[in-house]
Design a protein around this motif. Structure first.
Motif, mmCIF file in Angstrom:
data_model
loop_
_atom_site.group_PDB
_atom_site.id
_atom_site.type_symbol
_atom_site.label_atom_id
_atom_site.label_comp_id
_atom_site.label_asym_id
_atom_site.label_seq_id
_atom_site.Cartn_x
_atom_site.Cartn_y
_atom_site.Cartn_z
ATOM 1 N N GLN A 1 2.309 1.627 -8.782
ATOM 2 C CA GLN A 1 1.215 0.891 -8.156
ATOM 3 C C GLN A 1 0.059 1.858 -7.894
ATOM 4 O OE1 GLN A 1 0.985 -2.374 -7.579
ATOM 5 N NE2 GLN A 1 3.078 -2.875 -8.243
ATOM 6 N N THR A 2 -0.996 1.754 -8.694
ATOM 7 C CA THR A 2 -2.089 2.726 -8.621
ATOM 8 C C THR A 2 -3.441 2.079 -8.331
ATOM 9 O OG1 THR A 2 -2.395 2.585 -11.025
ATOM 10 C CG2 THR A 2 -0.897 4.302 -10.188
ATOM 11 N N SER A 3 -3.441 0.826 -7.875
ATOM 12 C CA SER A 3 -4.712 0.160 -7.595
ATOM 13 C C SER A 3 -5.429 0.830 -6.435
ATOM 14 C CB SER A 3 -4.479 -1.314 -7.269
ATOM 15 O OG SER A 3 -3.833 -1.453 -6.023
ATOM 16 N N ALA A 4 -6.739 0.635 -6.374
ATOM 17 C CA ALA A 4 -7.527 1.201 -5.275
ATOM 18 C C ALA A 4 -7.076 0.642 -3.937
ATOM 19 C CB ALA A 4 -9.009 0.907 -5.507
ATOM 20 N N HIS A 5 -6.669 -0.610 -3.950
ATOM 21 C CA HIS A 5 -6.189 -1.264 -2.729
ATOM 22 C C HIS A 5 -4.963 -0.531 -2.170
ATOM 23 C CE1 HIS A 5 -5.315 -5.010 -0.317
ATOM 24 N NE2 HIS A 5 -4.120 -4.476 -0.350
ATOM 25 N N VAL A 6 -3.973 -0.310 -3.025
ATOM 26 C CA VAL A 6 -2.742 0.350 -2.579
ATOM 27 C C VAL A 6 -3.006 1.813 -2.245
ATOM 28 C CG1 VAL A 6 -0.398 1.002 -3.239
ATOM 29 C CG2 VAL A 6 -1.302 -1.231 -3.901
ATOM 30 N N GLN A 7 -3.795 2.493 -3.063
ATOM 31 C CA GLN A 7 -4.079 3.896 -2.792
ATOM 32 C C GLN A 7 -4.859 4.063 -1.496
ATOM 33 O OE1 GLN A 7 -2.690 6.410 -4.575
ATOM 34 N NE2 GLN A 7 -3.404 7.616 -2.829
ATOM 35 N N GLY A 8 -5.694 3.091 -1.180
ATOM 36 C CA GLY A 8 -6.419 3.146 0.090
ATOM 37 C C GLY A 8 -5.480 3.137 1.276
ATOM 38 N N ILE A 9 -4.428 2.331 1.196
ATOM 39 C CA ILE A 9 -3.434 2.299 2.269
ATOM 40 C C ILE A 9 -2.646 3.602 2.309
ATOM 41 C CG2 ILE A 9 -1.294 1.199 3.037
ATOM 42 C CD1 ILE A 9 -3.759 -0.372 3.761
ATOM 43 N N ARG A 10 -2.255 4.122 1.149
ATOM 44 C CA ARG A 10 -1.540 5.405 1.128
ATOM 45 C C ARG A 10 -2.389 6.505 1.772
ATOM 46 N NH1 ARG A 10 -0.331 4.429 -4.733
ATOM 47 N NH2 ARG A 10 1.765 3.493 -4.859
ATOM 48 N N ASP A 11 -3.671 6.549 1.399
ATOM 49 C CA ASP A 11 -4.563 7.580 1.954
ATOM 50 C C ASP A 11 -4.677 7.422 3.464
ATOM 51 O OD1 ASP A 11 -4.974 8.508 -0.614
ATOM 52 O OD2 ASP A 11 -6.908 7.497 -0.858
ATOM 53 N N PHE A 12 -4.756 6.177 3.906
ATOM 54 C CA PHE A 12 -4.863 5.921 5.340
ATOM 55 C C PHE A 12 -3.601 6.368 6.071
ATOM 56 C CE2 PHE A 12 -4.062 2.997 8.920
ATOM 57 C CZ PHE A 12 -5.147 3.316 9.717
ATOM 58 N N ASN A 13 -2.445 5.980 5.564
ATOM 59 C CA ASN A 13 -1.186 6.356 6.207
ATOM 60 C C ASN A 13 -1.033 7.875 6.271
ATOM 61 O OD1 ASN A 13 -0.521 3.660 6.533
ATOM 62 N ND2 ASN A 13 0.749 3.570 4.700
ATOM 63 N N ASP A 14 -1.396 8.562 5.200
ATOM 64 C CA ASP A 14 -1.316 10.022 5.187
ATOM 65 C C ASP A 14 -2.310 10.635 6.180
ATOM 66 O OD1 ASP A 14 0.630 9.886 3.236
ATOM 67 O OD2 ASP A 14 -0.734 10.331 1.571
ATOM 68 N N ARG A 15 -3.481 10.029 6.306
ATOM 69 C CA ARG A 15 -4.482 10.536 7.249
ATOM 70 C C ARG A 15 -3.964 10.459 8.678
ATOM 71 N NH1 ARG A 15 -6.718 13.152 10.101
ATOM 72 N NH2 ARG A 15 -8.855 13.051 10.877
ATOM 73 N N LEU A 16 -3.307 9.350 9.015
ATOM 74 C CA LEU A 16 -2.800 9.186 10.377
ATOM 75 C C LEU A 16 -1.723 10.197 10.714
ATOM 76 C CD1 LEU A 16 -4.464 6.572 10.411
ATOM 77 C CD2 LEU A 16 -2.598 5.549 11.707
ATOM 78 N N VAL A 17 -0.847 10.453 9.780
ATOM 79 C CA VAL A 17 0.231 11.418 10.023
ATOM 80 C C VAL A 17 -0.344 12.790 10.353
ATOM 81 C CG1 VAL A 17 2.138 12.661 8.944
ATOM 82 C CG2 VAL A 17 1.957 10.201 8.646
ATOM 83 N N ALA A 18 -1.489 13.114 9.759
ATOM 84 C CA ALA A 18 -2.100 14.425 9.963
ATOM 85 C C ALA A 18 -3.119 14.448 11.092
ATOM 86 C CB ALA A 18 -2.776 14.878 8.667
#
Length: 219
Positions: A181-198
């Motif tokens: 799953q490489t859509s901008a929609h899904v990647q946006g959520i991945r980027d967000f989740n990673d941002r919160l962890v950090a």
């Protein structure tokens, strides 16, 4: 006891809804009308158990001033506004006059319109136009997923110490763990989740409510 969260079948979901705060006629009618008017977008509306959770959480937190990014037809804004005190305020940000015209009608019917201020336009611009100081006790993010990180960076400085921030759809229907799953929609959520962890400005937990609901507290 169990160390993992349960997988929610349709039957179990129905049981959860039946054993949570009952959905009142206003929200039931709003959900029905939204499905009729916008059948291709009805999934943008939060579920009944999530609505009950957000109202209760708002009350428990003692929040007075809240902001919502992504209002759609108003289901979530009614739930948050109901949890605010009589003098509470909710700033609702959305880009659609059509969707929010439905929200306005139901805010009136729910008796919460006096608590809500609606601003139509790009939410990032609306946020950046606000004073750069803590002013919200509660923030809810449920808009375009590609923009989540940008919204987050504007929300956190404007959230008071001890305030809560919530973000919806942070599991993206399980697609966040699917490498295909490489859509901008899904990647946006991945980027967000990673941002919160950090992000050392908050403490957070990703809850398996609805399509994933992240709850964070401003430190």
């Amino acid at each position: 006891m169990t160390r993992t969260s349960e997988s929610i079948s349709p039957e179990l979901h129905a049981y959860i809804v039946d054993h949570s705060q009952p959905v009142d006629p206003v929200l039931a009618d709003l959900a029905e009308e939204t499905a009729e008017l916008f059948p291709d977008f009805q999934g943008m509306q939060i579920g009944p158990e999530q609505g009950a959770f957000t109202t209760l959480l708002t009350r428990l937190s003692g929040a007075r001033d809240a902001v919502e990014i992504g209002t759609f037809t108003g289901y979530s804004s009614i739930c948050f506004a109901r949890g605010l005190p009589e003098d509470g305020t909710l700033l609702a940000l959305d880009i659609s006059e059509e969707w929010t015209s439905v929200a306005r009608r139901y805010w009136e019917r729910a008796g919460v319109s006096d608590k809500i201020t609606l601003r139509i336009g790009p939410a990032l611009e609306s946020l950046r136009a606000l004073p750069e100081e803590p002013q919200f006790d509660l923030a809810f993010l449920d808009a375009d997923k590609e923009g989540y990180v940008g919204y987050w960076e504007e929300l956190v400085p404007r959230t008071r110490t001890g305030g809560l921030l919530l973000a919806d759809n942070t599991l993206s229907h399980g697609r966040v763990i699917d490498p295909e799953q490489t859509s901008a929609h899904v990647q946006g959520i991945r980027d967000f989740n990673d941002r919160l962890v950090a992000d050392d400005r908050v403490e957070q937990v990703l809850l398996p409510i609805g399509d994933g609901l992240t709850l964070a507290r401003r430190l």
